[in-house]
Design an enzyme around this catalytic site. Sequence first.
Site, short mmCIF file in Angstrom:
data_model
loop_
_atom_site.label_atom_id
_atom_site.label_comp_id
_atom_site.label_asym_id
_atom_site.label_seq_id
_atom_site.Cartn_x
_atom_site.Cartn_y
_atom_site.Cartn_z
N GLY A 81 0.20 8.24 -2.60
CA GLY A 81 0.33 9.88 -2.51
C GLY A 81 -0.87 10.45 -1.55
O GLY A 81 -1.33 11.49 -1.84
N THR A 83 -1.14 11.09 1.64
CA THR A 83 -0.50 12.23 2.39
C THR A 83 -0.67 13.49 1.70
O THR A 83 -1.26 14.54 2.21
CB THR A 83 0.83 11.87 2.98
N HIS A 136 -8.38 3.63 1.93
CA HIS A 136 -7.72 2.70 1.27
C HIS A 136 -8.47 1.58 0.75
O HIS A 136 -8.10 0.59 0.13
CB HIS A 136 -6.68 2.35 2.00
N ARG A 158 -0.82 5.61 -8.63
CA ARG A 158 0.73 5.68 -8.89
C ARG A 158 1.21 4.63 -9.47
O ARG A 158 0.81 3.53 -9.58
CB ARG A 158 1.41 6.06 -7.71
N SER A 166 7.88 2.38 -2.08
CA SER A 166 7.22 3.04 -1.01
C SER A 166 6.79 2.35 0.00
O SER A 166 7.01 2.43 1.23
CB SER A 166 6.23 4.15 -1.53
P1 PAP Z 1 -0.10 6.03 3.10
O1 PAP Z 1 -0.74 4.80 2.29
O2 PAP Z 1 0.46 5.73 4.13
O3 PAP Z 1 -1.08 6.94 3.47
P2 PAP Z 1 1.00 7.50 1.10
O4 PAP Z 1 0.88 9.30 1.62
O5 PAP Z 1 -0.01 7.24 0.01
O6 PAP Z 1 0.98 6.74 2.24
O7 PAP Z 1 2.13 7.56 0.18
C1 PAP Z 1 3.54 7.90 0.59
C2 PAP Z 1 4.20 8.65 -0.43
O8 PAP Z 1 3.86 9.77 -0.80
C3 PAP Z 1 5.71 8.54 0.12
O9 PAP Z 1 6.51 8.26 -1.32
P3 PAP Z 1 7.95 7.74 -1.38
O10 PAP Z 1 7.90 6.61 -0.34
O11 PAP Z 1 8.06 7.45 -2.94
O12 PAP Z 1 8.88 8.90 -0.92
C4 PAP Z 1 5.86 10.12 0.54
O13 PAP Z 1 7.05 10.53 0.27
C5 PAP Z 1 4.93 10.67 -0.66
N1 PAP Z 1 4.72 12.13 -0.28
C6 PAP Z 1 4.22 12.31 1.16
N2 PAP Z 1 3.92 14.05 0.81
C7 PAP Z 1 4.25 14.34 -0.31
C8 PAP Z 1 4.16 15.48 -0.71
N3 PAP Z 1 3.69 16.79 -0.13
N4 PAP Z 1 4.30 15.69 -2.10
C9 PAP Z 1 4.86 14.61 -3.09
N5 PAP Z 1 4.81 13.46 -2.37
C10 PAP Z 1 4.75 13.29 -1.11
#
Ligand code: PAP
Length: 330
Positions: A81, A83, A136, A158, A166
């Site tokens: 999460g 982002t 990270h 998470r 994910s």
């Molecule tokens: P990263 O490790 O590449 O930075 P990161 O942002 O930690 O990725 O995780 C992405 C997850 O956060 C995705 O989850 P999912 O694959 O289960 O869908 C992404 O959809 C989710 N995510 C991104 N933006 C938001 C948001 N604004 N609210 C809730 N979840 C979000």
Amino acid sequence: MEFSYPSKSIIASNITTESLQKYREEISTLLKEDGWSPFFHLCLYKGFWFHPFFLDGAMYAQDHFQAQPSDIFLCSAMKTGCTWLKSLSFAIATRGQYDESTSPLRTIVPHDCIPFLEYGEYSTAEGPRIPLFASHLPYTLLPKSIIDSGCKIVYLCRDPKDTFVSMWHFFGKLKNKKPREGGLVSIEEAFELFCKGLSSYGPYWEHVLGYWKESLERPDKILFLKYEDMTNDTEACVKKLAEFFDCPFSLEEERKGIVQGIIKFCSFENLSNLDVNKTGKQVKKDGFLENSAYFRKGKIGDWRNHLTAEMGARLDNIMEEKLRGSGLNF
Ligand code: PAP
């Protein structure tokens, strides 16, 4: 909080070819295992598994990153999460400078609004400082100056099942310049690797435990959050973040609906529908990534659509065993 929004020139990469060469030589001596694809092999560095292309920047940060006491670090394992945490933190910290209609988050992917330590996206030069960074890296591998300077850290974790799913989808979306000899391993094989701790920045439980234990020791410096709590009570988490950043919402701001405005603006629905996040691209060292890869579903429990109940129970048992006695559970 006084926030100087970074221009690209301020955060331009400082990693020189010579220093990269030194780290790459060191990386070439590390224990390697096949990762989730032939392209993504993993190497073991100080107890954690890394993709080599993330590791040189991490080593460079350990040697060169000079934290200021007022810097705040948003830390997380991959796909928990980050982002969302970046966008909320950015919106909270800059609310005196930008509103929803002027926020850089409208036109810049959240990952580019707050730089990652291990990608060398920060400046070591004199000049305006950006007080928010992301990483990270596991707690034990953070640059020493962050700990010595007493910097504040937000850690986001998470449910490991959703994190795994994910990550599985994310690596399938990376576009590489180099021809790949094969695609990702199957989700079942990747799951086996994840359960053995073999994943980017893994073992996942060690990553989480490192920050958890430190947050118990220094609760004033480390704010420990879960994606699930952020989803179930976003308002409480946003207020906690603002207090932790030393810029709590005033009664006037609450009355004007600023907290709710930030929550709505940073919601998955809103951010994922912005043009920059639908069609933009980030150029990376080894290829490029579509910004939409950071926005998939943003739901709790999506693992059920990809893993069997037995697989879920198995990972739960592993986590339970690894976290036993720590006071932390998922
Ligand atoms: P990263 O490790 O590449 O930075 P990161 O942002 O930690 O990725 O995780 C992405 C997850 O956060 C995705 O989850 P999912 O694959 O289960 O869908 C992404 O959809 C989710 N995510 C991104 N933006 C938001 C948001 N604004 N609210 C809730 N979840 C979000």
